[in-house]
Design an enzyme around this catalytic site. Structure first.
Site, PDB file in Angstrom:
ATOM      1  N   ASN A  13      14.100  12.140   0.870  1.00  0.00           N
ATOM      2  CA  ASN A  13      14.352  12.645  -0.471  1.00  0.00           C
ATOM      3  C   ASN A  13      15.834  12.980  -0.590  1.00  0.00           C
ATOM      4  O   ASN A  13      16.341  13.822   0.153  1.00  0.00           O
ATOM      5  CB  ASN A  13      13.489  13.898  -0.698  1.00  0.00           C
ATOM      6  CG  ASN A  13      13.446  14.312  -2.141  1.00  0.00           C
ATOM      7  OD1 ASN A  13      14.007  13.667  -3.016  1.00  0.00           O
ATOM      8  ND2 ASN A  13      12.774  15.423  -2.402  1.00  0.00           N
ATOM      9  N   LYS A  25       7.336   6.358   2.628  1.00  0.00           N
ATOM     10  CA  LYS A  25       7.411   6.114   1.192  1.00  0.00           C
ATOM     11  C   LYS A  25       8.839   6.386   0.741  1.00  0.00           C
ATOM     12  O   LYS A  25       9.400   7.449   1.020  1.00  0.00           O
ATOM     13  CB  LYS A  25       6.448   7.030   0.428  1.00  0.00           C
ATOM     14  CG  LYS A  25       6.222   6.627  -1.043  1.00  0.00           C
ATOM     15  CD  LYS A  25       7.327   7.051  -1.987  1.00  0.00           C
ATOM     16  CE  LYS A  25       7.372   8.520  -2.230  1.00  0.00           C
ATOM     17  NZ  LYS A  25       8.470   8.871  -3.222  1.00  0.00           N
ATOM     18  N   LEU A  35       8.231   2.000  -7.611  1.00  0.00           N
ATOM     19  CA  LEU A  35       9.037   1.289  -8.598  1.00  0.00           C
ATOM     20  C   LEU A  35       8.923   1.905  -9.991  1.00  0.00           C
ATOM     21  O   LEU A  35       9.072   1.218 -10.995  1.00  0.00           O
ATOM     22  CB  LEU A  35       8.602  -0.182  -8.657  1.00  0.00           C
ATOM     23  CG  LEU A  35       8.546  -0.930  -7.316  1.00  0.00           C
ATOM     24  CD1 LEU A  35       7.894  -2.292  -7.506  1.00  0.00           C
ATOM     25  CD2 LEU A  35       9.945  -1.068  -6.711  1.00  0.00           C
ATOM     26  N   ALA A  83       8.242   7.523  12.480  1.00  0.00           N
ATOM     27  CA  ALA A  83       7.198   7.581  11.456  1.00  0.00           C
ATOM     28  C   ALA A  83       6.213   6.423  11.563  1.00  0.00           C
ATOM     29  O   ALA A  83       6.555   5.325  11.998  1.00  0.00           O
ATOM     30  CB  ALA A  83       7.832   7.584  10.073  1.00  0.00           C
ATOM     31  N   GLY A 123       7.424  15.671  -9.260  1.00  0.00           N
ATOM     32  CA  GLY A 123       6.265  15.554  -8.384  1.00  0.00           C
ATOM     33  C   GLY A 123       5.566  14.210  -8.421  1.00  0.00           C
ATOM     34  O   GLY A 123       4.555  14.033  -7.733  1.00  0.00           O
ATOM     35  N   ALA A 124       6.111  13.244  -9.178  1.00  0.00           N
ATOM     36  CA  ALA A 124       5.433  11.944  -9.291  1.00  0.00           C
ATOM     37  C   ALA A 124       5.314  11.256  -7.939  1.00  0.00           C
ATOM     38  O   ALA A 124       4.225  10.820  -7.539  1.00  0.00           O
ATOM     39  CB  ALA A 124       6.179  11.047 -10.279  1.00  0.00           C
ATOM     40  N   GLY A 125       6.431  11.154  -7.219  1.00  0.00           N
ATOM     41  CA  GLY A 125       6.401  10.501  -5.911  1.00  0.00           C
ATOM     42  C   GLY A 125       5.564  11.258  -4.902  1.00  0.00           C
ATOM     43  O   GLY A 125       4.865  10.658  -4.079  1.00  0.00           O
ATOM     44  N   ASP A 126       5.629  12.580  -4.969  1.00  0.00           N
ATOM     45  CA  ASP A 126       4.845  13.407  -4.038  1.00  0.00           C
ATOM     46  C   ASP A 126       3.353  13.267  -4.303  1.00  0.00           C
ATOM     47  O   ASP A 126       2.547  13.233  -3.372  1.00  0.00           O
ATOM     48  CB  ASP A 126       5.252  14.872  -4.171  1.00  0.00           C
ATOM     49  CG  ASP A 126       6.740  15.089  -4.009  1.00  0.00           C
ATOM     50  OD1 ASP A 126       7.352  14.372  -3.206  1.00  0.00           O
ATOM     51  OD2 ASP A 126       7.284  15.969  -4.698  1.00  0.00           O
ATOM     52  N   GLY A 136       4.907   0.434 -10.670  1.00  0.00           N
ATOM     53  CA  GLY A 136       3.959   0.595  -9.575  1.00  0.00           C
ATOM     54  C   GLY A 136       4.632   0.742  -8.230  1.00  0.00           C
ATOM     55  O   GLY A 136       5.601   1.485  -8.084  1.00  0.00           O
TER      56      GLY A 136
END
Length: 321
Positions: A166, A193, A228, A189, A261-264, A232
């Site tokens: 991030n 993402k 993206l 990892a 918070g969209a990606g999370d 998506g």
């Protein structure tokens, strides 16, 4: 059997999200709990998974607020610590007309950066099927050492590592420092993402999602996911036989209110799905695309509401959508 589906470590803070203006035209901000790792494990718990959070807050009302919110959605907070010398980290989030965010942080330092290796709940970490971290816990010591120590504990106990780098420019010592530290976790990892913006930062502005996905897999992870935005997610994954699969999974168009918070929420939705099967990283193209479609749906619902944790959907809402 592991006790937790997902344990997350890292920043937990208060997002003050723009909520209009008063009669005099002054900006109004709404207090919402946030912080990427906390958002992610909250998404898991809201969907019905077993989640726990390890982090540090100040001994102040904001710290009590975020703990209470996590506990309300059944995230285990027994691994959280208090800091007497620093306040709970704050972030002021302004939104442009498209719902995109602009951040101003009160973190110089904030309590989240003060967690030490000796503060870690080792039993909690050993009992994590998946351990999730971001990269903002790498910006300062002692949180950086605590993060690396936690990764080592989880890997030795047979757990998997989920990583979501991030980038917030005003929290790093410089662009080069940020890139080097963010990339240093890739070899440790199992799943990664990144957003398309972070991909450009880490691998160059001309890097395509396809090339970036393969570059990430070459560094060690089994699954790379490149979000993206409204298009998506692009994914690349290593199958058990050593071959690779890749593709794009689209998402429905929704009216965006707030992308905080969209990606999370996407990552939390994906980790929830991965922990529904016995071996989370035993992929097939079919089951992977179904999981990614589910994760896209979680994020699509999240962006239609304000805030991060308050916007997270339940499993029933996802299935209905």
């Amino acid at each position: 059997m592991k006790k937790y589906d997902v344990v997350a470590l890292g920043e937990i803070l208060i997002d003050f999200t723009f909520a209009g203006t008063n009669a005099d035209g002054k900006k109004l901000y709404e207090e919402n709990p946030g912080g990427a790792p906390a958002n992610c494990v909250s998404a898991v718990a809201k969907l019905g998974g077993k989640g726990a959070f390890i982090g540090m807050t100040g001994r102040d009302s904001f710290g009590e607020d975020v703990r209470h919110v996590l506990e309300e959605i059944h995230v285990d907070t027994s691994g959280m610590c208090y800091c007497d010398s620093q306040h709970t980290t704050l972030a002021f989030v302004s939104l442009d007309q498209s719902g995109e965010r602009h951040f101003s942080f009160c973190r110089n330092p904030g309590a989240d950066t003060q967690i030490r290796p000796e503060d870690l709940d080792e039993e909690m970490l050993k009992n994590a099927r998946i351990f999730h971290i971001g990269s903002l816990s790498l910006t300062d010591e002692p949180a950086k050492s605590a993060t690396l120590a936690a990764i080592d504990i989880v890997k030795k106990a047979g757990g998997l590592i989920s990583y979501d780098p991030n980038y917030r420019a005003n929290l790093w010592k410089g662009r080069t420092d940020a890139i080097d530290l963010m990339k240093s976790i890739f070899p440790l990892a199992d799943t990664v993402k990144v957003s398309d913006e972070e991909l450009a930062l880490l691998f160059g502005s001309e890097t395509s999602a396809k090339d970036g996905g393969n570059m990430i897999l070459d560094l060690g992870p089994r699954l790379a996911m490149i979000t993206l935005g409204p298009k998506g997610v692009y994914y690349a994954a290593k199958l058990p036989d050593g071959s690779r699969v890749s593709g794009t999974v689209g998402c429905k168009s929704v009216k965006v209110v707030d992308t905080t918070g969209a990606g999370d929420s996407f990552t939390g939705g994906m980790l929830y799905r991965l922990t529904r099967r016995e071996n989370p990283i035993d992929f097939t193209k079919d089951n992977l695309e179904k999981d990614l479609n589910f994760a896209n749906t979680v994020a699509s619902i999240c962006v239609t509401r304000r805030g991060a944790i308050p916007a997270l959907p339940t499993l029933e809402e996802v299935e209905k959508f």
